[in-house]
Design an enzyme around this catalytic site. Structure first.
Site, PDB file in Angstrom:
ATOM      1  N   GLU A 114       0.830  -1.206   0.000  1.00  0.00           N
ATOM      2  CA  GLU A 114       0.000   0.000   0.000  1.00  0.00           C
ATOM      3  C   GLU A 114       0.859   1.248   0.000  1.00  0.00           C
ATOM      4  O   GLU A 114       0.549   2.230  -0.672  1.00  0.00           O
ATOM      5  CB  GLU A 114      -0.877   0.018   1.256  1.00  0.00           C
ATOM      6  CG  GLU A 114      -1.859  -1.108   1.282  1.00  0.00           C
ATOM      7  CD  GLU A 114      -2.688  -1.053   2.551  1.00  0.00           C
ATOM      8  OE1 GLU A 114      -3.862  -1.372   2.460  1.00  0.00           O
ATOM      9  OE2 GLU A 114      -2.157  -0.682   3.603  1.00  0.00           O
ATOM     10  N   GLY A 133      -9.750  -6.555   9.495  1.00  0.00           N
ATOM     11  CA  GLY A 133     -10.682  -7.678   9.461  1.00  0.00           C
ATOM     12  C   GLY A 133     -12.038  -7.218   9.990  1.00  0.00           C
ATOM     13  O   GLY A 133     -12.106  -6.480  10.978  1.00  0.00           O
ATOM     14  N   ILE A 173      -6.635 -11.724  13.933  1.00  0.00           N
ATOM     15  CA  ILE A 173      -7.858 -12.435  14.333  1.00  0.00           C
ATOM     16  C   ILE A 173      -8.306 -13.345  13.183  1.00  0.00           C
ATOM     17  O   ILE A 173      -8.637 -12.872  12.092  1.00  0.00           O
ATOM     18  CB  ILE A 173      -8.985 -11.435  14.715  1.00  0.00           C
ATOM     19  CG1 ILE A 173      -8.500 -10.468  15.814  1.00  0.00           C
ATOM     20  CG2 ILE A 173     -10.248 -12.178  15.157  1.00  0.00           C
ATOM     21  CD1 ILE A 173      -8.151 -11.105  17.143  1.00  0.00           C
ATOM     22  N   ASP A 217     -10.716  -8.997   5.043  1.00  0.00           N
ATOM     23  CA  ASP A 217     -11.109 -10.355   5.445  1.00  0.00           C
ATOM     24  C   ASP A 217     -12.165 -10.248   6.535  1.00  0.00           C
ATOM     25  O   ASP A 217     -12.410  -9.157   7.054  1.00  0.00           O
ATOM     26  CB  ASP A 217      -9.885 -11.142   5.957  1.00  0.00           C
ATOM     27  CG  ASP A 217      -9.228 -10.443   7.142  1.00  0.00           C
ATOM     28  OD1 ASP A 217      -8.287  -9.664   6.916  1.00  0.00           O
ATOM     29  OD2 ASP A 217      -9.689 -10.641   8.283  1.00  0.00           O
TER      30      ASP A 217
HETATM   31  N1  ADE Z   1      -5.679  -6.744   9.515  1.00  0.00           N
HETATM   32  C1  ADE Z   1      -6.371  -7.234   8.467  1.00  0.00           C
HETATM   33  N2  ADE Z   1      -7.093  -8.303   8.827  1.00  0.00           N
HETATM   34  C2  ADE Z   1      -6.869  -8.503  10.144  1.00  0.00           C
HETATM   35  C3  ADE Z   1      -7.303  -9.459  11.082  1.00  0.00           C
HETATM   36  N3  ADE Z   1      -8.139 -10.435  10.718  1.00  0.00           N
HETATM   37  N4  ADE Z   1      -6.847  -9.366  12.354  1.00  0.00           N
HETATM   38  C4  ADE Z   1      -5.987  -8.376  12.700  1.00  0.00           C
HETATM   39  N5  ADE Z   1      -5.535  -7.455  11.853  1.00  0.00           N
HETATM   40  C5  ADE Z   1      -5.961  -7.504  10.575  1.00  0.00           C
END
Ligand code: ADE
Length: 254
Positions: free
Chosen positions: A15, A81, A176, A221
């Site tokens: 990025e 996330g 996570i 995600d």
């Molecule tokens: N950054 C992007 N996805 C994440 C996730 N699932 N947990 C922590 N940081 C993140």
């Protein structure tokens, strides 16, 4: 009034590379293992840096931006996330407040409270939040992201009409990737919409030095069993474009 110097931080090199490419008269200096790129964007002095992952990495990087580069405001772009079930991959979140979900000094202090600061939540700067909100709305309304991102990649993630949410973001030194951790955060901090690993640390340092900041995150995600697969693919195919377009649009309003 002192000259405006904007710091731009991101936790993924993919990025930050696109944002570095926007710098005019670019120079670079390495301090503490981070490369800080200086120059101007739209004639505004700017320092761009890849922070690496996690709260300590982010806190030390933003401290250097403040103390060595004298930034007067900070923009952080990155991925997150989803914790809220209303969020889909490709949606964008601007933090209203940030909280450290792994801070727990009980029984000495309430869970999530930052020791000796007496604070649990850090607010993004109202002016920067409005500008970031306008920027993201411009991009989404004009379908600008669709025009700049490969349509096969958008289809792979079922990104059709991404939306903007302004809400609470939780940060912690944990990726996570399971429904039980995700639900745990949601249960303990019901206003939190997404999770990442840097924002609340950056927010704490900016608060302590009185530097206005805003944190913008794209959902990569859904923070569950699928998250590590979606995360990698999203970073490689999509998120770099989001960061560049959001930054360009924010600068057009400065
Ligand atoms: N950054 C992007 N996805 C994440 C996730 N699932 N947990 C922590 N940081 C993140």
């Amino acid at each position: 009034m002192s000259e405006k110097i904007t710091g731009i931080m991101g936790a993924m090199p993919e990025e930050i590379n696109g944002v570095v490419a926007l710098l005019v008269n670019r120079q670079e200096v390495t301090i503490g293992g981070r490369t800080y790129f200086t120059g101007t964007i739209n004639d505004i002095k700017t320092v761009v840096v890849f922070s690496r992952w996690g709260k300590v990495a982010a806190a030390t990087t933003v401290s250097t931006l403040i103390l060595t580069f004298n930034i007067t405001q900070l923009l952080f772009t990155g991925v997150a996330g989803a914790i809220s079930h209303q969020l889909k991959i490709g949606d964008i979140v601007i933090a209203k407040r940030l909280v450290q979900h792994d801070m727990d000094a009980r029984p000495l202090m309430p869970q999530f409270e930052i020791p000796l600061l007496g604070k649990t939540y850090f607010d993004c700067d109202a002016y920067l939040l409005t500008i970031a909100q306008n920027a993201v709305n411009n991009l989404l309304q004009n379908k600008h992201l669709h025009a700049t991102i490969d349509s096969a990649a958008l289809e792979a993630f079922d990104i059709t009409v991404p939306k903007l949410v302004v809400g609470d973001i939780a940060s912690g030194d944990q990726f996570i990737s399971g429904s039980s951790s995700k639900n745990n955060i949601l249960q303990q901090l019901p206003a939190v919409v997404c999770v990442e690993m840097e924002g609340a640390a950056v927010a704490q340092v900016c608060f302590e030095y009185d530097i206005p900041f805003v944190i913008v995150r794209t959902i990569s995600d859904t923070a569950d069993e699928q998250s590590h697969i979606d995360f990698r693919l999203f970073i490689n195919t999509i998120s770099s474009r989001y960061a560049v377009e959001i930054i360009k649009n924010i600068y057009s309003q400065f």
